[in-house]
Design a protein around this motif. Sequence first.
Motif, PDB file in Angstrom:
ATOM      1  N   LEU A  19       4.013  13.284  -2.291  1.00 34.40           N
ATOM      2  CA  LEU A  19       3.351  13.422  -1.003  1.00 34.40           C
ATOM      3  C   LEU A  19       4.244  12.941   0.137  1.00 34.40           C
ATOM      4  CD1 LEU A  19       0.863  14.233   0.569  1.00 34.40           C
ATOM      5  CD2 LEU A  19      -0.119  11.967   0.103  1.00 34.40           C
ATOM      6  N   ARG A  20       4.934  11.831  -0.055  1.00 32.42           N
ATOM      7  CA  ARG A  20       5.804  11.317   1.008  1.00 32.42           C
ATOM      8  C   ARG A  20       6.929  12.307   1.312  1.00 32.42           C
ATOM      9  NH1 ARG A  20       7.560   6.109   2.996  1.00 32.42           N
ATOM     10  NH2 ARG A  20       6.502   4.938   1.376  1.00 32.42           N
ATOM     11  N   ARG A  21       7.510  12.899   0.261  1.00 30.45           N
ATOM     12  CA  ARG A  21       8.593  13.850   0.504  1.00 30.45           C
ATOM     13  C   ARG A  21       8.083  15.040   1.319  1.00 30.45           C
ATOM     14  NH1 ARG A  21      12.853  16.226  -3.793  1.00 30.45           N
ATOM     15  NH2 ARG A  21      13.698  14.159  -3.396  1.00 30.45           N
ATOM     16  N   ALA A  67       0.826  -1.205   0.000  1.00 29.41           N
ATOM     17  CA  ALA A  67       0.000   0.000   0.000  1.00 29.41           C
ATOM     18  C   ALA A  67       0.859   1.253   0.000  1.00 29.41           C
ATOM     19  CB  ALA A  67      -0.929  -0.003   1.206  1.00 29.41           C
ATOM     20  N   MET A  68       1.977   1.227   0.735  1.00 32.35           N
ATOM     21  CA  MET A  68       2.883   2.375   0.770  1.00 32.35           C
ATOM     22  C   MET A  68       3.481   2.637  -0.608  1.00 32.35           C
ATOM     23  SD  MET A  68       4.763   1.477   4.405  1.00 32.35           S
ATOM     24  CE  MET A  68       5.913   2.832   4.381  1.00 32.35           C
ATOM     25  N   VAL A  69       3.860   1.558  -1.301  1.00 36.21           N
ATOM     26  CA  VAL A  69       4.402   1.712  -2.648  1.00 36.21           C
ATOM     27  C   VAL A  69       3.337   2.240  -3.591  1.00 36.21           C
ATOM     28  CG1 VAL A  69       5.419   0.487  -4.612  1.00 36.21           C
ATOM     29  CG2 VAL A  69       6.106  -0.110  -2.291  1.00 36.21           C
ATOM     30  N   TYR A  70       2.103   1.728  -3.440  1.00 39.41           N
ATOM     31  CA  TYR A  70       0.993   2.156  -4.291  1.00 39.41           C
ATOM     32  C   TYR A  70       0.711   3.642  -4.119  1.00 39.41           C
ATOM     33  CZ  TYR A  70      -3.836   2.690  -5.906  1.00 39.41           C
ATOM     34  OH  TYR A  70      -4.980   3.135  -6.527  1.00 39.41           O
ATOM     35  N   VAL A  71       0.700   4.111  -2.865  1.00 44.51           N
ATOM     36  CA  VAL A  71       0.439   5.525  -2.606  1.00 44.51           C
ATOM     37  C   VAL A  71       1.556   6.393  -3.165  1.00 44.51           C
ATOM     38  CG1 VAL A  71       0.189   7.265  -0.784  1.00 44.51           C
ATOM     39  CG2 VAL A  71      -1.002   5.084  -0.594  1.00 44.51           C
ATOM     40  N   ASP A  72       2.795   5.920  -3.061  1.00 46.61           N
ATOM     41  CA  ASP A  72       3.919   6.676  -3.622  1.00 46.61           C
ATOM     42  C   ASP A  72       3.749   6.873  -5.128  1.00 46.61           C
ATOM     43  OD1 ASP A  72       5.188   7.026  -1.232  1.00 46.61           O
ATOM     44  OD2 ASP A  72       6.512   5.298  -1.457  1.00 46.61           O
ATOM     45  N   LYS A  73       3.175   5.861  -5.803  1.00 46.23           N
ATOM     46  CA  LYS A  73       2.989   5.951  -7.244  1.00 46.23           C
ATOM     47  C   LYS A  73       1.790   6.824  -7.609  1.00 46.23           C
ATOM     48  CE  LYS A  73       5.072   1.465  -8.374  1.00 46.23           C
ATOM     49  NZ  LYS A  73       4.831   0.109  -8.935  1.00 46.23           N
ATOM     50  N   THR A  74       0.725   6.739  -6.829  1.00 45.57           N
ATOM     51  CA  THR A  74      -0.490   7.479  -7.155  1.00 45.57           C
ATOM     52  C   THR A  74      -0.506   8.895  -6.591  1.00 45.57           C
ATOM     53  OG1 THR A  74      -1.615   6.520  -5.217  1.00 45.57           O
ATOM     54  CG2 THR A  74      -1.869   5.377  -7.335  1.00 45.57           C
ATOM     55  N   GLU A  75       0.338   9.149  -5.585  1.00 42.80           N
ATOM     56  CA  GLU A  75       0.432  10.482  -4.975  1.00 42.80           C
ATOM     57  C   GLU A  75       1.890  10.948  -5.008  1.00 42.80           C
ATOM     58  OE1 GLU A  75      -1.946  12.368  -3.907  1.00 42.80           O
ATOM     59  OE2 GLU A  75      -3.668  11.038  -3.747  1.00 42.80           O
ATOM     60  N   PRO A  76       2.451  11.180  -6.184  1.00 42.15           N
ATOM     61  CA  PRO A  76       3.867  11.539  -6.271  1.00 42.15           C
ATOM     62  C   PRO A  76       4.176  12.827  -5.509  1.00 42.15           C
ATOM     63  CG  PRO A  76       2.731  12.031  -8.333  1.00 42.15           C
ATOM     64  CD  PRO A  76       1.779  11.235  -7.493  1.00 42.15           C
TER      65      PRO A  76
END
Length: 226
Positions: free
Chosen positions: A216-218, A205-214
Amino acid sequence: MTTIIRINAPIGEDIGELSAKWLQSQFPTDNSPIECRLHSPGGSVLEAFAMIDELKAYRGKKTAVVSAMAFSAASLLLSAFDEVEITPNGYVMIHQPHFEDDGPTRSERSFLGSLGGRMVGIYCEQTGKSADIIHRMMSEERYFDAEAAIDFGLADRVRTGLTTAVARVPQRVVAMAKAKETTTATQRWRAAVAEASKTMPRAKAMVYVDKTEPGLRRRMIEEANQ
């Protein structure tokens, strides 16, 4: 010659994840130096323990380079290296272990406590910090940029010159982030991960969110280090 090993996916035994067995298969047979470049959101704590055992058993020189992220279980791997370097764009995150499903049983809670205690011991041995400090940091889900990781003892020095680079945050995403003033990036990221975790393991899920919400994690990491 130094062998480059890229740990650039979640840690585990599922499809698309990297396991201890996979790691062992990457080692050169002549015990020559290896350099593991980490860019992983974490994953299975037990599989990370197995990877640590494989790394410690390898007799050649071992260097880790954190390139962008060594989060959660991936941060545990750093303890098994002779030297740990981190790029200027690198981040390390430590937190308490958890099960992917809600409502763990009494036995599972006891098991989590045991896992958490072992993780505390690993971080203490690596950093020289007390168990109380490590436990507090893990409970806070603490993020360390390159300078903070070195100061805390999770890395030895900054590494520059890698060809691997962190993509710049698209301007459109930056504009969207600034427009959302009612919630923080951390709240949005956690909500997105929680929603995605309903249909897939948390690491995926974390990887998926990183791809769909570029980006955001940074932004979340920037908030955490303000």
